[in-house]
Motif scaffolding. Structure first.
Motif, PDB file in Angstrom:
ATOM      1  N   VAL B 616       0.835  -1.207   0.000  1.00  0.00           N
ATOM      2  CA  VAL B 616       0.000   0.000   0.000  1.00  0.00           C
ATOM      3  C   VAL B 616       0.869   1.257   0.000  1.00  0.00           C
ATOM      4  CG1 VAL B 616      -2.031  -0.985   1.112  1.00  0.00           C
ATOM      5  CG2 VAL B 616      -0.163  -0.139   2.514  1.00  0.00           C
ATOM      6  N   ASP B 618       3.117   3.975  -1.292  1.00  0.00           N
ATOM      7  CA  ASP B 618       3.369   4.507  -2.630  1.00  0.00           C
ATOM      8  C   ASP B 618       4.773   5.094  -2.698  1.00  0.00           C
ATOM      9  OD1 ASP B 618       1.584   6.846  -4.816  1.00  0.00           O
ATOM     10  OD2 ASP B 618       3.289   5.526  -5.131  1.00  0.00           O
ATOM     11  N   ASN B 619       5.741   4.245  -2.931  1.00  0.00           N
ATOM     12  CA  ASN B 619       7.112   4.741  -3.030  1.00  0.00           C
ATOM     13  C   ASN B 619       7.884   3.871  -4.014  1.00  0.00           C
ATOM     14  OD1 ASN B 619       9.550   5.941  -2.669  1.00  0.00           O
ATOM     15  ND2 ASN B 619       9.505   5.876  -0.422  1.00  0.00           N
ATOM     16  N   GLU B 620       7.468   3.975  -5.258  1.00  0.00           N
ATOM     17  CA  GLU B 620       8.052   3.129  -6.295  1.00  0.00           C
ATOM     18  C   GLU B 620       9.543   3.385  -6.457  1.00  0.00           C
ATOM     19  OE1 GLU B 620       7.147   1.630 -10.827  1.00  0.00           O
ATOM     20  OE2 GLU B 620       5.857   3.117  -9.905  1.00  0.00           O
ATOM     21  N   TYR B 631       6.817  -2.780  -9.190  1.00  0.00           N
ATOM     22  CA  TYR B 631       6.210  -2.191  -8.015  1.00  0.00           C
ATOM     23  C   TYR B 631       4.699  -2.150  -8.220  1.00  0.00           C
ATOM     24  CZ  TYR B 631       6.385   0.564  -3.767  1.00  0.00           C
ATOM     25  OH  TYR B 631       6.276   0.976  -2.474  1.00  0.00           O
ATOM     26  N   ILE B 633       0.860  -1.510  -6.437  1.00  0.00           N
ATOM     27  CA  ILE B 633       0.229  -0.924  -5.261  1.00  0.00           C
ATOM     28  C   ILE B 633      -1.091  -1.627  -4.999  1.00  0.00           C
ATOM     29  CG2 ILE B 633      -0.826   1.172  -4.331  1.00  0.00           C
ATOM     30  CD1 ILE B 633       1.418   2.680  -5.861  1.00  0.00           C
TER      31      ILE B 633
END
Lengths: 124, 687
Positions: B616, B618-620, B631, B633
């Motif tokens: 969950v 969001d830090n690709e 990656y 989500i």
């Protein structure tokens, strides 16, 4: 007419298979041992080889390996025929370079289907 | 110090003697002193009385200056042996008359001048001065000197007596104390002896003899009690030791026996293995020898049948077909026997592949349609909606179904054979259940007992009537067991029978079920593909529902899924199974996804395994920086996930094909008894 080389040491089997193949419309060349099989494969340039595995002197594995190692014969599809039903035989057949495999006693319908498959593939 | 080391015996004697002698000496000396003092006092009184008498008698002579009379008075002192000197002085101090015992000259020790009246002791002498008075007037002084001979004699005598007395009583004390000290010392010495005996001979059976009820007696009692206890313990210890020795001996013997037995067993095992090998070889050869002539029989009869039909001799065709059928029956017998021997030799190997269940059912029904028609039976198939793919050894599934269906057709006359297939879910796994129901002759309870045994057809008469080897159900049973499934039958005589086979939807072989540690060292390309041929995906997520969903989804895509609930477990499993790829969550307790990713990528053996982040967070950029391949989500786009994992599978397969051809799966010559789709040799490529 498509040409099939039958390498088989048992006379009855050779006679029966070649006659049945001829009835199906194939031209059949017979070899009763591995060495003859090798020679005929080169000289007759058959479209397919039926290879009995239990041959005297040079066995079918050996013949197959030699045929597949030779550039002039390596393209010819080979169907191995063996009386043994062990799994290892099956693996061995593909290891040696056989294109297909069937057990004896030959169920002719099944075998001719395999022959047909390989010849069709080759035509393509 | 020397005294302290003396034996108790001596000490006691010495103490007694010293004490008694000292007491004796003290009392004797005090008595002696008292006696001598009082005797001296008596002597003094006596001398003073003497002086008074002589003074009285010589007062007249002094008055009248009658020297002769005075001297005569003094001379009377000869009777007194003690008195050595007597002098009469005139008042002016001049000597008036004198008396000296044994001499006439003036002794030098006379006092130079007159002293006051009274007595004193001077140099061993007693001296007395006495005023001589007449009518109250002092007329002179009398001096008397006594040598105290009586006193010193008495003192000497007393001293001698004392010495003798002390000596005698000392001797007596010595004698008595030497006798009496035994009261105390003997028990102690006896105790000491006993102790020495115990400690030297290690003999705990001796006891000290108690003589008296005093402290030593109690000491001996205590000592004896102690000894008894030691003896008890010693006895117990010895018996335990003995037991231990016996036990050790027994154990040694047992070990020896076991070793012998083990050796015998090993020999027997070798022999059995040898015999088994011989059996296998024999069977292989036999099957070859039998098949070769059969080959000719079947082949020629088939050929003849074709030729005969062509030439119009229809009447011979039936006979030729009988030859053919018998040949094929014989062949099926040989094949069954060979199958069983392979199973028994442990040589039957599962060739797992994924296939459509419906297709196999269709094939089988088509194959058996002629057999059903022969007895006027109809076959009905019901395939549940939830049944689609299964992973198993397709040849064996075919054979199982073939055997059940052909049995059903064989034992049912003008009835119905129905096949019911459904997917069943139990706690541990999914199953595909095949149910073959017929309306035939049924099976009695007694017949059921041996139904799945080799060569145990329900009844001998059945064999005559219906034919068959009696191996079909035995082989079916073994195949089902091999795939970890179950088979059972419900039937009543003449009520038909229901055979149910339940196979895991995902059959796994023993080797793929438990990850093999030896594969750990191999290249990841080789190890994630288990023997079942399935590629493994490792799912690391702390949320059980996510793990479950991912497992189901990926299993449907034909992957073998291993799930880990935390980072540590994930890394451990990654090492163990070398998955094709890893899906990794970020937010997890203890060891978060970033840490796991970092550790995976810094491990040289695991770094090559692609990691898909599924989170969950969001830090690709962070994920890709740390080395993640993709990656995603949450909630996950399933199509995208499917594309990604397939992409990795394709990449991997191309690697496999390059250096090692993908093995071909192959269907052996089964069963030769009829022309069936199941016996067709097919060649398929995996993946």
């Amino acid at each position: 007419m498509q040409k099939i080389l039958l390498v088989e040491d048992n006379e009855m089997n050779r006679d029966m298979l070649s006659r049945r193949l001829q009835r199906r419309g194939y031209s059949v060349v017979n070899a009763e041992d591995g060495e003859k099989g090798l020679l005929l494969a080169r000289s007759e340039a058959p479209d397919l080889i039926l290879m009995d595995i239990s041959l005297p002197a040079m066995d079918g594995w050996e013949v197959t390996r030699l045929l597949k190692a030779n550039p002039s014969t390596c393209h010819i599809p080979i169907i191995a025929l063996t009386a043994h039903a062990w799994v290892t035989d099956r693996d061995k057949a593909f290891e040696a370079g056989c294109d297909d495999y069937d057990t004896k006693p030959v169920e002719f319908g099944r075998l001719s289907e395999k022959i047909e498959n390989l010849l069709t593939v080759r035509k393509l | 110090m020397i005294l302290q080391n003396l034996s108790i015996k001596r000490k006691l004697t010495l103490i007694t003697m010293l004490t008694s002698s000292l007491a004796l000496i003290l009392s004797s000396v005090s008595f002696l002193i008292y006696d001598l003092v009082s005797f001296r006092h008596l002597l003094t009184q006596d001398l003073m009385t003497q002086a008074e008498i002589i003074g009285y008698n010589s007062a007249g002579a002094l008055e009248f200056k009658d020297e002769a009379a005075a001297t005569a008075t003094l001379s009377a002192l000869t009777a007194k042996e003690d008195i050595v000197t007597a002098v009469l002085y005139r008042p002016d101090g001049k000597i008036f008359a004198h008396y000296f015992r044994g001499s006439t000259t003036l002794p030098s020790y006379l006092p130079s001048r007159l002293q006051d009246k009274g007595y004193r002791y001077v140099g061993g002498y007693l001296e007395v001065f006495h005023d001589v008075t007449l009518n109250g007037e002092r007329v002179g002084t009398l001096f008397l000197q006594s040598n105290m001979r009586q006193w010193s004699m008495r003192a000497r005598r007393y001293a001698s007596i004392l010495i003798v007395f002390v000596l005698v009583s000392g001797l007596f004390a010595f004698f008595v104390s030497s006798r009496l000290q035994g009261l105390i010392s003997n028990p102690i010495l006896h105790l000491e002896d006993t102790m020495r005996m115990v400690s030297t001979n290690k003999n705990y059976a001796v006891r000290a003899v108690k003589s008296y009820g005093d402290e030593i007696g109690r000491l001996i009692d205590g000592f004896n009690t102690m000894l008894s206890e030691i003896q008890q313990r010693d006895t117990a210890l010895q018996s335990t030791n003995g037991e231990l020795k016996t036990r050790t001996q027994e154990l040694e013997e047992e070990i020896f026996h076991r070793k012998q037995t083990q050796e015998e067993l090993l020999n027997a095992k070798h022999a059995a293995e040898e015999a088994n090998r011989a059996k296998s070889t024999f069977l292989a050869n036999m099957s070859h020898e039998l098949r070769t002539p059969l080959n000719a029989i079947i082949g020629y009869s088939e050929m003849l049948e074709e030729e005969t039909r062509d030439s119009g001799k229809i009447e011979n065709v039936q006979d030729l077909r009988k030859i053919q059928a018998s040949g094929k029956h014989l062949l099926s017998l040989i094949n069954d026997v060979l199958d069983l021997s392979k199973i028994e030799a442990g040589k039957m190997v599962l060739h797992l592949e994924s296939f459509e269940v419906s297709q196999v059912i269709e094939e089988m029904v088509t194959t058996l349609q002629p057999a059903a028609a022969k007895n006027g039976n109809s076959i009905h198939v019901h395939l549940a909606d939830n049944v689609n793919m299964m992973r198993a050894d397709i040849t064996k599934v075919r054979q199982i179904l073939f055997n059940l269906l052909s049995n059903a057709c064989k034992f049912t006359d003008h009835g119905t054979v129905s096949v019911n297939v459904e997917q069943i879910k139990t706690a541990d796994r999914d199953w595909i259940q095949f149910q073959v129901r017929d309306t035939g002759i049924g099976i009695s309870a007694k017949q059921k007992e041996n139904l799945f045994q080799e060569f145990a057809q329900a009844d001998a008469s059945i064999a005559r009537k219906y034919g068959g080897t009696g191996l079909g159900l035995a082989i079916t049973h073994r195949f089902v067991q091999l795939m970890k499934g179950r088979i059972w039958v419900e039937s009543e005589p003449s009520q038909g029978a229901v055979f149910t086979v339940r196979l895991p939807a995902q059959v796994v072989t023993e080797t793929s079920e438990s990850a093999q540690p030896e594969s750990a060292g191999k290249a990841p390309a080789a190890s994630s593909e288990t023997k079942t041929g399935l590629e493994t995906i490792l799912v690391i997520d702390d949320d059980p529902s996510v793990r479950d969903l991912m497992t189901r989804f990926l299993t449907k895509l034909d992957f073998h899924v291993v799930a880990a609930a935390n980072g540590e477990e994930g890394i451990r499993l990654a090492r163990q199974v070398r998955p094709l790829l890893i899906t990794l969550d970020v937010v997890m307790p203890d060891c978060d996804g970033w840490t796991v990713l970092n550790r995976l990528k810094s491990d040289s053996q695991l770094a090559k395994i692609p990691v898909i982040m599924v989170t969950v967070v969001d830090n690709e950029a962070m994920g890709l920086d740390l080395g993640a391949s993709n990656y995603l989500i949450k909630p996950v786009d399933r199509d995208r996930l499917a594309v990604l994992v397939e992409k990795h599978r394709v990449t991997r397969s191309s690697t496999i094909t390059d250096d090692n051809p993908v093995p071909l799966s192959y269907v052996a010559d089964r069963p030769a008894g009829s022309k069936t789709a199941g016996t067709r040799v097919s060649r398929t490529r995996r993946n």
